[in-house]
Design a protein around this motif. Sequence first.
Motif, mmCIF file in Angstrom:
data_model
loop_
_atom_site.group_PDB
_atom_site.id
_atom_site.type_symbol
_atom_site.label_atom_id
_atom_site.label_comp_id
_atom_site.label_asym_id
_atom_site.label_seq_id
_atom_site.Cartn_x
_atom_site.Cartn_y
_atom_site.Cartn_z
ATOM 1 N N VAL A 1 38.501 31.509 -9.238
ATOM 2 C CA VAL A 1 38.808 30.835 -7.973
ATOM 3 C C VAL A 1 37.667 29.888 -7.609
ATOM 4 O O VAL A 1 37.897 28.754 -7.194
ATOM 5 C CB VAL A 1 39.053 31.872 -6.846
ATOM 6 C CG1 VAL A 1 38.910 31.221 -5.482
ATOM 7 C CG2 VAL A 1 40.443 32.469 -6.988
ATOM 8 N N GLY A 2 36.432 30.341 -7.809
ATOM 9 C CA GLY A 2 35.291 29.462 -7.586
ATOM 10 C C GLY A 2 35.351 28.254 -8.503
ATOM 11 O O GLY A 2 35.180 27.111 -8.074
ATOM 12 N N ALA A 3 35.622 28.521 -9.777
ATOM 13 C CA ALA A 3 35.641 27.440 -10.764
ATOM 14 C C ALA A 3 36.765 26.443 -10.462
ATOM 15 O O ALA A 3 36.559 25.223 -10.488
ATOM 16 C CB ALA A 3 35.817 28.029 -12.166
ATOM 17 N N TYR A 4 37.946 26.953 -10.170
ATOM 18 C CA TYR A 4 39.077 26.058 -9.964
ATOM 19 C C TYR A 4 39.030 25.330 -8.626
ATOM 20 O O TYR A 4 39.620 24.264 -8.480
ATOM 21 C CB TYR A 4 40.402 26.799 -10.168
ATOM 22 C CG TYR A 4 40.818 26.728 -11.614
ATOM 23 C CD1 TYR A 4 41.415 25.571 -12.113
ATOM 24 C CD2 TYR A 4 40.542 27.756 -12.498
ATOM 25 C CE1 TYR A 4 41.760 25.463 -13.443
ATOM 26 C CE2 TYR A 4 40.879 27.658 -13.833
ATOM 27 C CZ TYR A 4 41.489 26.509 -14.304
ATOM 28 O OH TYR A 4 41.806 26.396 -15.623
ATOM 29 N N SER A 5 38.309 25.873 -7.654
ATOM 30 C CA SER A 5 38.154 25.104 -6.426
ATOM 31 C C SER A 5 37.284 23.883 -6.713
ATOM 32 O O SER A 5 37.481 22.813 -6.144
ATOM 33 C CB SER A 5 37.589 25.974 -5.303
ATOM 34 O OG SER A 5 36.211 26.132 -5.468
ATOM 35 N N THR A 6 36.328 24.043 -7.646
ATOM 36 C CA THR A 6 35.530 22.890 -8.073
ATOM 37 C C THR A 6 36.418 21.847 -8.768
ATOM 38 O O THR A 6 36.325 20.648 -8.492
ATOM 39 C CB THR A 6 34.405 23.343 -9.026
ATOM 40 O OG1 THR A 6 33.475 24.122 -8.290
ATOM 41 C CG2 THR A 6 33.707 22.165 -9.658
ATOM 42 N N VAL A 7 37.300 22.326 -9.654
ATOM 43 C CA VAL A 7 38.206 21.404 -10.350
ATOM 44 C C VAL A 7 39.066 20.645 -9.339
ATOM 45 O O VAL A 7 39.249 19.432 -9.425
ATOM 46 C CB VAL A 7 39.110 22.165 -11.344
ATOM 47 C CG1 VAL A 7 40.116 21.225 -11.985
ATOM 48 C CG2 VAL A 7 38.269 22.854 -12.401
ATOM 49 N N PHE A 8 39.556 21.387 -8.350
ATOM 50 C CA PHE A 8 40.405 20.768 -7.336
ATOM 51 C C PHE A 8 39.636 19.693 -6.578
ATOM 52 O O PHE A 8 40.104 18.563 -6.409
ATOM 53 C CB PHE A 8 40.913 21.835 -6.363
ATOM 54 C CG PHE A 8 41.789 21.293 -5.280
ATOM 55 C CD1 PHE A 8 43.142 21.098 -5.489
ATOM 56 C CD2 PHE A 8 41.247 20.947 -4.040
ATOM 57 C CE1 PHE A 8 43.949 20.584 -4.493
ATOM 58 C CE2 PHE A 8 42.050 20.428 -3.039
ATOM 59 C CZ PHE A 8 43.401 20.236 -3.264
#
Lengths: 315, 291, 243
Positions: A66-73
């Motif tokens: 979730v941390g990683a994909y919020s960065t992607v977003f």
Amino acid sequence: MSNRTFTVMVFAIAIAIIMASRFIPNEYFFQAAYTVLQFVVLATAWNILGGYTGYVNFGTAAFFAVGAYSTVFLYNAFQAPLVVMILAGTLVAGLLGLGVGYLTLRLRGVYFAIATLALAVVLYTFVINWDYVGGARGAYLLQPREVPFGFARYTHLLYSAMVLMTAAALAVARAIETSTLGRGLAAIRDDELAAESAGVPTLRLKLFSATVSGALMGMAGTTFPYYLSYIEPSSAFSLSYAVNSIAMPLIGGMMSWLGPLIGAILLGSIQQLVQVTVSSAWNLLIVGVMLVLFVTLAPNGIMGWVDAWRKRKDR
Amino acid sequence: MELSTALVLNAIIAGLLLGGLYAAMSVGISISFGMLDVVNIAHPAFIILGSYIAYIVNDRLGFDPILVSVVLSPLFFALGMALYRIYYLCFEKRGQESLRGLAFFFGILFITEVALVLIFGVDYRLVQTAYGQTTWRLGAVDFPLRLVVPFLVSVTMVVSVQLFLTHTFFGRAVLAVAQDQLALRLMGVNPVRVKELAFALSIATAGVAGAFLIVIQPVQPSIGREFIGLAFAVCVLGGMGSIWGTLLGAFVLGLAESFTSTFFGPSWAPAVSFGLLLATLAFKPSGLLGR
Amino acid sequence: MSDLLLEVSGVTKRFGGFTALEDVDLVVRPGERIGLIGPNGSGKSTLVNCICGALHNEAGSIRFMGEDIGRQPTHRRIRLGLARSFQIPKPFASMSVLDNLRVPLLYAARRHEKIAKSQITDEAMHILQQVGLGDKAQAMSRGLTQVDMRKLELARAMAAKPRLLISDEAMAGLSPAEVDDILALLQGLKQQGVAVIMIEHVMRAVMKFSERVAVLVAGRKIAEGDPQAIAGNPDVVKAYLGE
């Protein structure tokens, strides 16, 4: 030592490490150190809910991702600056932690653990089917060409961020552990009904513990997509995060902040070594074997040995 | 959107057939977790181990995988006995089963999985059977035998387990272990021994379920993890410790997955079992046929 | 303004089809010593659990110091000045005996009494000495004997600095001398103005201790009065000895 002194000290050490690292010519050092420190953060975060409060979370990978994909977003949507990405990912993972905390209202022990495992798979499935963040194919993130603060490479900046995040995680864990809050969490771990009957607001404390634990796990994931310049669901949601973040506190000792730190450095370094000398497939085998060995033969971990040794010396 | 009857009928049949597999995978957890209070999250790893053993024998000697698994089930039984011994000595006896027991089985799961990766690699493996290519047709509805055969054997196995538990002295002792250990001791039965044998039985069912799995689909070491949620979902959904409930839960889950795959695409299917598990845990923890 | 400390009225609790408590009334005045007796399964522990919030009663009301606490979570009730000991001791197993007492001192007692954080240890030691665990303060609670475990259970309830302490079978399995120790301890609370509800099977202790005794049978209160009257009450005798 007061918590304020400890916090100042741990950040001073962190900055000293960052400064000293500038003189290290070896690129491999940064890679290895980044990975080990990432595990320190994850293990420390896991231990806040698992070790202090007694709720086993198998969903470390979900929070990390979730941390990683919020960065992607944020990368896709705004090309947001790194600091914003770190803060946002921490926040979102914290909210997820809060939700997981509410699960403790109905689910005790094993059921909670299985629910967190289920949560990880549900989120994984969502990410796989969410094209905006790359879906099953994954997403590429270009590291910004301009590197601030005079770092030689962007990876060095990410490494430094990870050092600071480690310091933050340790400071938070120790502050919780030594405070009244930590005593309340320990009471919950030992007996929830007795804790409530001693005036401990168990639900509020569990929510707090789950939120902080989740937030720190998410924080560790925020720099991950930049670090590899590429992210795909199966690596972000890798179950190795779950097994490592459980094994490290168990091996180091779950009663204090030192345990996860020792466990993560030890197990993380061994894995780095094995990865270079043998192959990465053996990593998980080693983690699994060490987990099983410690949990059967030395249930209180390395810190358990230290405590026993100290007690013998006192006599 | 108009749904064609054939599509729906096929989804129902596929779901029920799939449910048969799920019942075989979950019945062991229903015993260990539901009746003995041993949270064996490594159960799916033993299922995959069963798949690989069936694969080796089938690959080298050409025997039918399901037959092989039944013949070799004493091996899994013995493995289960040994595993419970360790678990009992290191955790139950010390009163540390909750957190450390979980971590122990989590570790076992990883060791088994990685060992299989190191030996066989990460490629998918499959088996050859006499009925693998045959599909019966009834009107517009397909009955692929690679699903039908495991379904029949699985339902037979699950029903036998239920009959065994309710109609034999040992079976009733297993059911009593969860309720009243003292009464068992007074009857001269050693609860630890009962749990050991019952746990061994649960691992034996895992071995057989592994053969069903590899008959139905190709198998790779790490797919075991996906079945953790599935097996627990089935048990929780059906009601802890109820074998009939497990069978019912397995069919519900099979149907849910089959409909999701048919109408939304297979990539959403895993979310169904885990989503159902989360929902059951959150809203009706006692399950469909729970006590 | 009422002078009642605890006011339980019309409390009913069902488990599925089984009625564990039916229309139970009970009042406790400040500093009063109440005995609560009844055969096994008569609903004594269920009543305690309803009063303390571990269970929720379907009907009736529970007021503490004039406030309706029926919907409040357990920890709130404890902070208002209720405390209980458990029938089966539930020590905080990973903590020392002293740390066990720190929990209620930090979380409950400090809410209604002015205790500085620095005094917590002294306060805990004081209570431990009262119950006779002073020399075991640093011992791990999981290693205690059954007797000491029960003492710790009581000490932890006292550490919440309650106005009403509910002692749930603190004396089961203790020797007569130990029973007297604990009786003296509970009687000492009277001087501090603490009311006590004692649930007990040791009849001698209940009769000696209580100013008033209430009898529960099959979830109903069948009698209440001073100890002599209860001992001679034919309904009570019948309930205990069978017909």
